[in-house]
Design an enzyme around this catalytic site. Structure first.
Site, PDB file in Angstrom:
ATOM      1  N   SER A  37     -45.872   1.089  48.053  1.00  0.00           N
ATOM      2  CA  SER A  37     -45.722   1.116  49.501  1.00  0.00           C
ATOM      3  C   SER A  37     -44.554   0.282  50.018  1.00  0.00           C
ATOM      4  O   SER A  37     -44.190   0.395  51.189  1.00  0.00           O
ATOM      5  CB  SER A  37     -47.015   0.646  50.169  1.00  0.00           C
TER       6      SER A  37
ATOM      7  N   GLU B 208      -3.750 -41.845  13.901  1.00  0.00           N
ATOM      8  CA  GLU B 208      -3.011 -40.793  13.220  1.00  0.00           C
ATOM      9  C   GLU B 208      -1.514 -41.044  13.076  1.00  0.00           C
ATOM     10  O   GLU B 208      -0.916 -40.649  12.083  1.00  0.00           O
ATOM     11  CB  GLU B 208      -3.234 -39.465  13.969  1.00  0.00           C
TER      12      GLU B 208
END
Length: 837
Positions: free
Chosen positions: A491, A90
Site C-alpha cells: 500500500s 639512509e
C-alpha cells in the site's frame, strides 16, 4: 743515479700507461652500461598508484580503497623532522653529493672490515638517489638481484637523475614510493597505518621508527620483533642527535618512549557506514573502472551525514531485534569445549565486527540465577591472541525475553537462566540497562535476527542520500537491501495512484465506494476479487482522503480502473518506482517489486513540490590534482562568478531546470492526505514525534513485507522489514507496516528532528483551503463543528452542494449513499466538473 732516474721514468711511463688503460677501461665500461639504461625522464611525469579516499559530507573519512596504500605528499608538506629522520637513517649527505656518496661508501667499507665475521648486517652505501633509480626504473625481477652490473647502472642513473631534477624532487619521489610494511607505501600512508596520525603529528620516536623501516620492514615488525624494532629506531634517534638535528634531552626521551602502534583497518571508517561506503565503491567502479578506483587517488565527497547514519543504524537494528526477540530464542551460535584456555578457542570463532556494543562470549558456568560468561579476546597486531580474559554475568533479567524452547513450559518466559543457557554455549551479549543506566558487570543475552530489512534516508529537495542501512550487519551479509533487494511495496505505492488521479481532475474529497468488486481478468485468468486488509469489512462511500488514510484496497482498485492502468504506469515510471508497470489492476496495490531507495526518491518528489530528483550518494569527485570531474548539483548559478567580489550587485540566482513530474498543487494535496494518514490513519504511531510528518504504511500479501515511507519538510525515509527468503511476518495487525515499520520511522524521526522546529508543510500558491465534512467531503455549513477539516483544492474544484459517487453502479445505492444524498447521486460525473467522485 742515472739508473735510478731511468727506473723512475720507466715507472712513471708504466703508471701512465696503466692509468690510461684504466681510464679507457672505465670509459669503455661506462659506455657499455650506458647503452641500455632505463629512461629516467619518465620520473618527470610519474604518477604512483594512490589510494582513493571517500569522505562524508562533514569531511570525516568514510573509506579508503587501494592496491598500494599510498597518499602522495609534496615535499613542502613533509615536516622537517620526518625528512631529517630519513636522511639520518639512509643518506645524511644527500644534499651534498651528486648521486653517489663516496664518503659514505668508504665509511661502509671500514665498518664492514671491522665487523667482518660477525652476524651484524653490513652498512649500506646506496644513496637515496640510487634507491630512487632502483625502485622507479628497474623491473621487479632486476631489483631483487644483487649484481655489479645493476649497481653500476644504478650509480650511472643516479648521477643523471641528479643533473635532471632538484634534490627536493628526488626526495619527494623517494618518500612517497618506499614500502614501509603493513601494506603502506610512502610516509603519509605509513603514518596513518602505524600510528593513525598525519605526518605533522608524529613524535621524534615515531618518525625515527618509520625511517628505520625502508631496508627491512618485515624484520622490524612492531609486535613480532619489538626489541629489534626499538633497537633500530634508537639507532636513527642517535644519528639525529649526532647530526645536530635534535637536542640531547629530546633524544633521551625518544629512546625511552614505548613503541605503541594504533593500526587502522581497510574497512569503512565511519561507524555504521559500511553499506553506504560499499555502494559508493560500486558507483565509482562503474563510472571510472577498477584502475581509477584503486590507483587513481580520487577524492570523493559523499552525501553521508554521519550523525544521521548512526541514528538510522540504531533505530533500524533496534526494530529488527525487537521483532526477532518476540519470536523467541533460537539457541546459541555454536558450542565450544571450554576445558583449558577457552579464550584461544573462542578467538577462532568468527564473530561480527560491526554490531558494537554486542560482543561474542562463551558460557562458562550456569545456575538458576545467573550465568558466568567469558568474552572473546582480541588479537594483537602480529596475530597472537591477547592474554587478557574478560568475564561478566548474565542474570535472569538478561534472558527474560528468551522463551523456553522445549518442555512443559515451552513458549513461556524462563524462570531460571539455566533453562536458556548451558556451559559451552557461544552467544552474543551486551551491557544490561535498567532505568536507562548500565548495570555494572551484568549483560543481556542477544541473538542475531533472522529477519532483515532496509532504510534509506534522503534530502527530498536534492536527492542526496543522507544515510543508508542495508541490513543488520554488513560483516554478516554485504547484500545491500536498500538498493539491491526488490520487494513489493504494498500500500505504500498507493500515493502514486492517488497522485495520478489528483493530477487528472480528482480531488481529495472525491467519493469512491468501498465495497466488494469483481474484475474479469480475461483470457482464462478468472475473476479477481480484491479485498481490504480486514477482509469482509467495507465502509461504503468514502472520500479519497479517508480511503488513503484507512488504506482501502477496493477504493484504490476502483480508482485505478477509472483512470486506467496505463496512466498509473506512466506516473510510476515518472516517479522512478518502476521502469515498466504491467497493465494489471493488482499492480495499483503495489504488487510490483521495487527498492527502498526508489520509494524514498518517489516520496521525495512529492515532498519537494513535484520536482524530479535523482538519488545520489556522491556530491563531488576530484582527481589526484584537485580537479573536479563529477558534481551532482547541476543547477546553474547566475552571478556566482563575480571576479571582483560583492559590490552591492543583486544576489546570485540558482536556475533549477529539473523536470516538474507532478503538479505543485497536486503534490501538496497528496502531502496533506499523507499527513492525515499519520494523524488518524494506519501510521498513527508516528504521530508521537510531535512534528509535521506525512507518510504511508504498506503490508504485502501474507504479510511478507512491512513498509513505511514518509517525510518531514526536510527529511524523507523509506523502511521495509522482511525475510531475505520471503515468508510471513505473522498474522493480523501485529505483522503490518503500521506495527513493524512505522515504529522504526517514529524512533528515527524523534532522533533526526529532535533539534528541528515544527515547521508545517508549505502551502503553494493557488491552493484553496475549504472547510469540509471530514467524512462526506461536502462543504461544512456555518454551524458545523466537530468533524470538519480544511481540505486543499485546486482553483475551481471545491465541492458544490451536489456530488456523485464512483462505484455506486455496482453497489447497493440504498446502502451506499450517505445521509442526505440527492436522488441523482448514482450518476458518475466527469472529472473537473466540481463534483465529488
Amino acid at each position: 743515479m742515472r739508473l735510478l732516474v731511468r727506473f723512475l721514468g720507466f715507472l712513471f711511463a708504466a703508471g701512465t700507461v696503466i692509468f690510461l688503460v684504466g681510464v679507457a677501461a672505465a670509459a669503455g665500461m661506462i659506455w657499455h652500461f650506458s647503452k641500455d639504461l632505463p629512461d629516467y625522464s619518465q620520473l618527470q611525469d610519474y604518477e604512483p598508484p594512490v589510494m582513493t579516499r571517500v569522505h562524508a559530507a562533514d569531511g570525516s573519512l568514510v573509506a579508503e580503497y587501494s592496491r598500494e596504500r599510498r597518499l602522495y605528499l609534496p615535499i613542502q608538506a613533509v615536516p622537517k623532522l620526518v625528512i631529517n629522520a630519513f636522511l639520518a637513517a639512509e643518506d645524511k649527505n644527500f644534499y651534498d653529493h651528486g648521486g653517489i656518496d663516496f664518503t659514505g661508501m668508504a665509511r661502509a667499507a671500514v665498518v664492514y672490515a671491522q665487523n667482518y665475521g660477525s652476524n651484524r648486517r653490513p652498512q649500506g652505501a646506496s644513496t637515496i638517489t640510487q634507491q630512487v633509480a632502483k625502485n622507479f626504473l628497474f623491473a621487479d625481477d632486476e631489483k631483487t638481484k644483487v649484481s655489479i652490473a645493476r649497481k653500476i647502472k644504478e650509480a650511472l642513473l643516479a648521477m643523471r637523475i641528479e643533473k635532471a631534477y632538484s634534490k627536493d624532487k628526488i626526495l619527494e619521489l623517494y618518500l612517497n614510493e618506499i614500502y614501509l610494511g603493513l601494506g603502506a607505501y610512502g610516509v603519509a600512508a605509513a603514518s596513518l597505518v602505524y600510528f593513525d596520525k598525519s605526518v605533522n603529528e608524529l613524535t621524534i620516536a615515531e618518525a625515527a621508527y618509520l625511517a628505520a623501516l625502508p631496508k627491512m620492514p618485515a624484520t622490524l615488525h612492531p609486535v613480532r620483533n619489538r626489541d629489534r624494532a626499538i633497537e633500530r629506531r634508537n639507532y636513527v634517534i642517535d644519528r639525529l642527535l649526532e647530526n645536530g638535528w635534535i637536542k640531547q634531552a629530546d633524544a633521551e626521551a625518544a629512546r625511552k618512549a614505548p613503541l605503541v602502534v594504533a593500526t587502522r583497518n581497510n574497512g569503512a571508517k565511519t561507524f555504521a557506514g559500511e553499506y553506504f561506503a560499499e555502494e559508493v565503491r560500486r558507483d565509482i567502479f562503474e563510472r571510472y573502472g577498477e584502475k581509477k578506483l584503486y590507483e587513481g587517488g580520487l577524492s570523493v565527497r559523499t552525501t553521508l551525514d554521519p550523525k544521521v547514519q548512526v541514528m538510522a543504524r540504531k533505530t533500524m537494528a533496534a526494530g529488527l531485534v525487537t521483532y526477532d526477540e518476540a519470536q523467541g530464542y533460537r539457541g546459541p551460535v555454536s558450542k565450544l569445549d571450554i576445558s583449558g584456555d577457552w579464550g584461544v578457542k573462542l578467538a577462532d570463532v568468527k564473530s561480527l565486527s560491526d554490531i558494537s556494543p554486542w560482543r561474542m562470549a562463551v558460557v562458562l558456568e550456569t545456575s538458576d540465577q545467573s550465568a558466568r560468561i567469558g568474552f572473546q579476546p582480541g588479537r594483537e597486531l602480529g596475530g597472537a591472541v591477547a592474554k587478557e580474559r574478560q568475564t561478566g554475568l548474565i542474570t535472569i533479567d538478561g534472558v527474560k525475553w528468551a522463551k523456553v524452547a522445549s518442555g512443559p513450559t515451552r513458549g513461556k518466559a524462563p524462570t531460571s537462566v539455566s533453562q536458556v543457557l548451558s556451559p559451552g554455549d557461544v552467544i552474543y551479549a551486551d551491557p544490561l540497562f535498567k532505568d536507562g543506566n548500565p548495570v555494572e558487570g551484568q549483560f543481556r543475552l542477544r541473538q542475531l535476527p533472522e529477519v532483515s530489512g532496509a532504510m534509506a534516508v534522503m534530502d527530498p529537495w536534492t536527492g542526496r542520500v543522507l544515510a543508508m542501512v542495508g541490513g543488520f550487519s554488513f560483516d554478516q551479509s554485504q547484500f545491500n537491501r536498500a538498493t539491491q533487494a526488490y520487494r513489493q511495496p504494498g500500500s505504500s505505492f498507493k500515493p502514486i495512484v492517488y497522485s495520478a488521479a489528483l493530477d487528472n481532475g480528482y480531488t481529495p474529497s472525491t467519493v469512491v465506494v468501498d465495497a466488494p468488486i469483481e474484475i474479469d481478468q480475461g483470457q482464462g485468468g478468472g475473476v479477481w476479487r480484491p479485498e481490504n486488509f480486514d477482509a469482509g469489512k467495507y465502509n461504503g462511500p468514502m472520500t479519497l482522503r479517508n480511503a488513503l488514510r484507512l488504506s482501502r484496497n477496493t477504493v484504490t482498485v476502483r480508482l485505478a480502473q477509472d483512470i486506467g492502468m496505463p496512466l498509473i504506469g506512466e506516473y510510476a515510471k515518472r516517479f522512478g518506482v518502476y521502469d515498466e508497470l504491467p497493465n494489471y489492476l493488482s499492480y495499483s496495490l503495489g504488487a510490483g517489486e521495487t527498492t527502498a531507495l526508489r520509494m524514498v526518491t518517489a516520496y521525495s518528489m512529492i515532498a519537494n513540490g513535484g520536482r524530479r530528483v535523482k538519488p545520489t550518494l556522491i556530491d563531488r569527485i576530484q582527481d589526484r590534482y584537485g580537479h573536479t570531474i563529477f558534481k551532482h548539483d547541476a543547477r546553474e548559478c547566475r552571478g556566482c562568478d563575480a571576479p571582483d567580489g560583492w559590490h552591492n550587485q543583486p544576489e546570485p540566482q540558482l536556475v533549477d531546470r529539473r523536470e516538474q513530474v507532478l503538479d505543485t498543487m497536486t503534490a501538496y494535496q497528496i502531502t496533506s492526505m499523507l499527513e492525515y494518514v499519520v494523524q488518524a490513519g494506519t501510521a498513527t504511531v508516528v504521530r508521537e514525534v510531535g512534528k509535521p510528518i506525512a507518510g504511508k504504511t504498506g503490508t504485502t500479501n501474507e504479510a511478507k513485507d512491512a513498509w513505511f515511507v514518509g517525510f518531514s519538510p526536510d527529511v524523507a525515509v523509506a523502511i521495509y522489514m522482511g525475510y531475505d527468503k520471503p515468508r510471513t511476518l505473522g498474522r493480523g495487525n501485529a505483522a503490518t507496516g503500521g506495527h513493524l515499520a512505522a515504529p522504526i520511522a517514529r524512533d528515527f524521526f524523534k532522533l533526526a528532528l529532535a533539534d528541528k522546529a515544527a515547521i508545517p508543510f508549505k502551502v503553494p500558491a493557488g491552493i484553496k483551503l475549504v472547510r469540509v465534512d471530514a467524512k462526506t467531503g461536502m462543504r461544512a455549513g456555518p454551524g458545523d463543528t466537530g468533524r470538519t477539516i480544511l481540505e486543499a483544492f485546486k482553483p475551481g474544484t471545491a465541492p458544490p452542494d451536489n456530488y456523485s459517487v464512483i462505484g455506486v453502479a455496482d453497489a447497493d445505492p440504498n446502502r451506499m449513499m450517505p445521509p442526505g444524498a440527492p436522488p441523482d447521486a448514482g450518476t458518475i460525473m466527469r472529472p473537473g466538473t466540481g463534483g465529488l467522485y
